[in-house]
Design an enzyme around this catalytic site. Structure first.
Site, PDB file in Angstrom:
ATOM      1  N   LYS A   1       0.877  -1.181   0.000  1.00  0.00           N
ATOM      2  CA  LYS A   1       0.000   0.000   0.000  1.00  0.00           C
ATOM      3  C   LYS A   1       0.900   1.213   0.000  1.00  0.00           C
ATOM      4  CE  LYS A   1      -2.332   2.054   4.056  1.00  0.00           C
ATOM      5  NZ  LYS A   1      -3.333   1.746   5.115  1.00  0.00           N
TER       6      LYS A   1
ATOM      7  N   ASN B   1      -5.703   9.035   2.867  1.00  0.00           N
ATOM      8  CA  ASN B   1      -5.922   9.659   4.184  1.00  0.00           C
ATOM      9  C   ASN B   1      -6.682  10.986   4.080  1.00  0.00           C
ATOM     10  OD1 ASN B   1      -3.032   8.060   5.132  1.00  0.00           O
ATOM     11  ND2 ASN B   1      -4.835   7.945   6.446  1.00  0.00           N
TER      12      ASN B   1
ATOM     13  N   ASP C   1     -11.675   4.036   5.608  1.00  0.00           N
ATOM     14  CA  ASP C   1     -10.904   3.828   6.841  1.00  0.00           C
ATOM     15  C   ASP C   1     -11.442   4.830   7.874  1.00  0.00           C
ATOM     16  OD1 ASP C   1      -8.998   4.004   8.881  1.00  0.00           O
ATOM     17  OD2 ASP C   1      -7.248   4.096   7.593  1.00  0.00           O
TER      18      ASP C   1
ATOM     19  N   GLY D   1      -3.745  -0.821  10.418  1.00  0.00           N
ATOM     20  CA  GLY D   1      -2.743  -0.684  11.476  1.00  0.00           C
ATOM     21  C   GLY D   1      -2.548   0.761  11.862  1.00  0.00           C
TER      22      GLY D   1
HETATM   23  O1  OSB Z   1      -4.444   5.367   7.264  1.00  0.00           O
HETATM   24  O2  OSB Z   1      -3.958   3.328   7.530  1.00  0.00           O
HETATM   25  C1  OSB Z   1      -3.762   4.513   7.804  1.00  0.00           C
HETATM   26  C2  OSB Z   1      -0.787   4.787  10.146  1.00  0.00           C
HETATM   27  C3  OSB Z   1      -1.226   5.782  10.996  1.00  0.00           C
HETATM   28  C4  OSB Z   1      -2.432   6.376  10.775  1.00  0.00           C
HETATM   29  C5  OSB Z   1      -3.225   5.962   9.703  1.00  0.00           C
HETATM   30  C6  OSB Z   1      -2.807   4.946   8.864  1.00  0.00           C
HETATM   31  C7  OSB Z   1      -1.542   4.379   9.073  1.00  0.00           C
HETATM   32  C8  OSB Z   1      -0.947   3.371   8.205  1.00  0.00           C
HETATM   33  C9  OSB Z   1       0.078   2.442   8.820  1.00  0.00           C
HETATM   34  O3  OSB Z   1      -1.173   3.285   7.032  1.00  0.00           O
HETATM   35  C10 OSB Z   1      -0.429   1.074   8.941  1.00  0.00           C
HETATM   36  C11 OSB Z   1       0.466   0.189   9.771  1.00  0.00           C
HETATM   37  O4  OSB Z   1       0.439   0.266  11.007  1.00  0.00           O
HETATM   38  O5  OSB Z   1       1.178  -0.608   9.188  1.00  0.00           O
HETATM   39 MG    MG Z   2      -5.806   4.419   5.986  1.00  0.00          MG
END
Ligand code: OSB
Ligand code: MG
Length: 377
Positions: free
Chosen positions: A170, A199, A247, A299
């Site tokens: 990703k 995001n 998300d 995550g």
């Molecule tokens: O949008 O998935 C997200 C990390 C912090 C805040 C938001 C996100 C993320 C990641 C990291 O994409 C995912 C991971 O912990 O591997």
């Molecule tokens: Mg995300």
């Protein structure tokens, strides 16, 4: 069928809270900023039978969501932990109800709930995998790659993770750092399972730009628009071939149901912190499984504590896509558990020991701690 077999209540003698600062192996850049240190809250539930561990996945700034570490600390110390301690006993399944009078603050609630789950399961010698309905002993591991200095650097970073064995990539995107980046990665690796995460950085006015991603055969685009843009996501879905996966917007099972009803999403990223806990996460997974909607485990740069719980959740049969459940070493040179998650043939093992199935390295925990407060009954 009930979602889980309940665990017996625990007696909460104290709730111990710590803020940790853990250095990241490399800066992690998203559309909302760059992190070099993971600031996280670790929760310890102290009971007569032993401890349980939880993790509050807030970040230092309210950028991914409105929650952030100092805000979580305030609500935990003044409202949430006192409300739990005021009860003589509490079962994991009762935590959400006991905290319901506090609006929002889902990440803070989720961390407390996880500590109670861990304490209760350790006392019963049950694993969190068994509790959450895990049906696999290992889960496929995807990796989330931050925005790099340029497309060439991104291709190099992605190549490194592929060499390590990650089964799905990703990449983070934002306006102006999207089409060329995705094109570069897709050209270099024509066959890999690839998805992008915006995001919340776009608006519906960017639909034409986002539609240019259609030619890259992506698994999905994660959260292109803002958290409350449910109707706009539904409109955008009509203009894209790439599936939309929400998300940030999915803050509860109710939000998931609404987003699905409106056609705003066809895949869901499940994160326990974002939705207020692993039990609510399970309710979303169950809803999606019934509706034929694929889900995967997101995550939040978890330490070994949250990472163990995520691996267990991702082993539930509703989770049909590889999650952001990477090895500890993706983010940390040193973790706070004695056996950090490692990548084996592109997979991460689901812990099987009592509770979270990981032991906290108390020395490491102490060294990363920058603030601590213990609340007692
Ligand atoms: O949008 O998935 C997200 C990390 C912090 C805040 C938001 C996100 C993320 C990641 C990291 O994409 C995912 C991971 O912990 O591997
Ligand atoms: Mg995300």
């Amino acid at each position: 069928m009930p979602l889980i077999r309940p665990a017996a209540p625990v007696t909460l003698d104290a709730v111990d809270l710590r803020v940790l600062h853990m250095p990241l192996v490399s800066p992690f850049t998203t559309s909302f900023g760059t992190e070099t240190v993971r600031e996280v809250i670790i929760v310890t539930a102290e009971t007569p039978d032993g401890r349980g561990w939880g993790e509050v996945v807030t970040q230092s700034e309210p950028s991914y969501s409105s929650e952030y570490t100092q805000g979580a600390w305030d609500v935990l110390t003044r409202f949430l932990a006192p409300a739990l301690l005021a009860r003589r006993t509490v079962a994991p399944e009762e935590v959400a109800g006991a905290l319901h009078h506090v609006v929002g603050h889902r990440m803070a609630k989720a961390g407390l709930e996880l500590a109670v789950i861990d304490a209760a399961l350790r006392a019963e010698n049950r694993s969190v995998g068994e509790y959450l309905g895990a049906e696999k002993d290992r889960v496929p591991s995807g990796v989330s790659v931050g925005i790099q200095s340029d497309p060439r650097a991104l291709v190099a970073a992605v190549g490194g993770y592929l060499d390590e064995g990650y089964v799905r990539i990703k990449i983070k995107i934002k306006p102006g750092r999207d089409i060329a980046e995705t094109d570069a990665v897709r050209s270099a690796f024509p066959e890999i399972p690839l998805q992008v995460d915006a995001n919340s950085a776009y608006t519906l006015a960017d639909a034409d730009t986002l539609a240019q991603l259609d030619r890259f055969g992506l698994l999905l685009i994660e959260q292109p628009l803002q958290e409350d843009d449910i109707v706009d996501h539904a409109a955008l879905a009509q203009q894209l071939k790439t599936p939309i996966c929400l998300d940030e917007s999915i803050t509860s099972v109710k939000a998931a149901r609404d987003a699905l009803a409106l056609g705003a999403t066809t895949v869901i990223n499940v994160k326990a912190g974002r939705v207020g806990g692993y039990l609510e996460a399970l309710r979303i997974a169950d809803l999606c499984e019934s509706a034929g909607i694929p889900v995967w485990c997101g995550g939040m740069l978890e330490t070994g504590i949250g990472r163990a719980a995520n691996a267990a959740l991702a082993a539930h049969p509703a989770f049909t896509l590889p999650g952001d459940v990477s090895a500890s070493a993706r983010f940390y040179t040193e973790d706070i558990v004695t056996e950090p998650a490692v990548l084996e043939d592109g997979h991460v093992r689901v812990p099987t020991g009592p509770g979270l199935g990981v032991e906290v390295d108390l020395d490491a925990l102490e060294r990363f701690t920058v603030a601590r407060e213990t609340l007692r009954r």
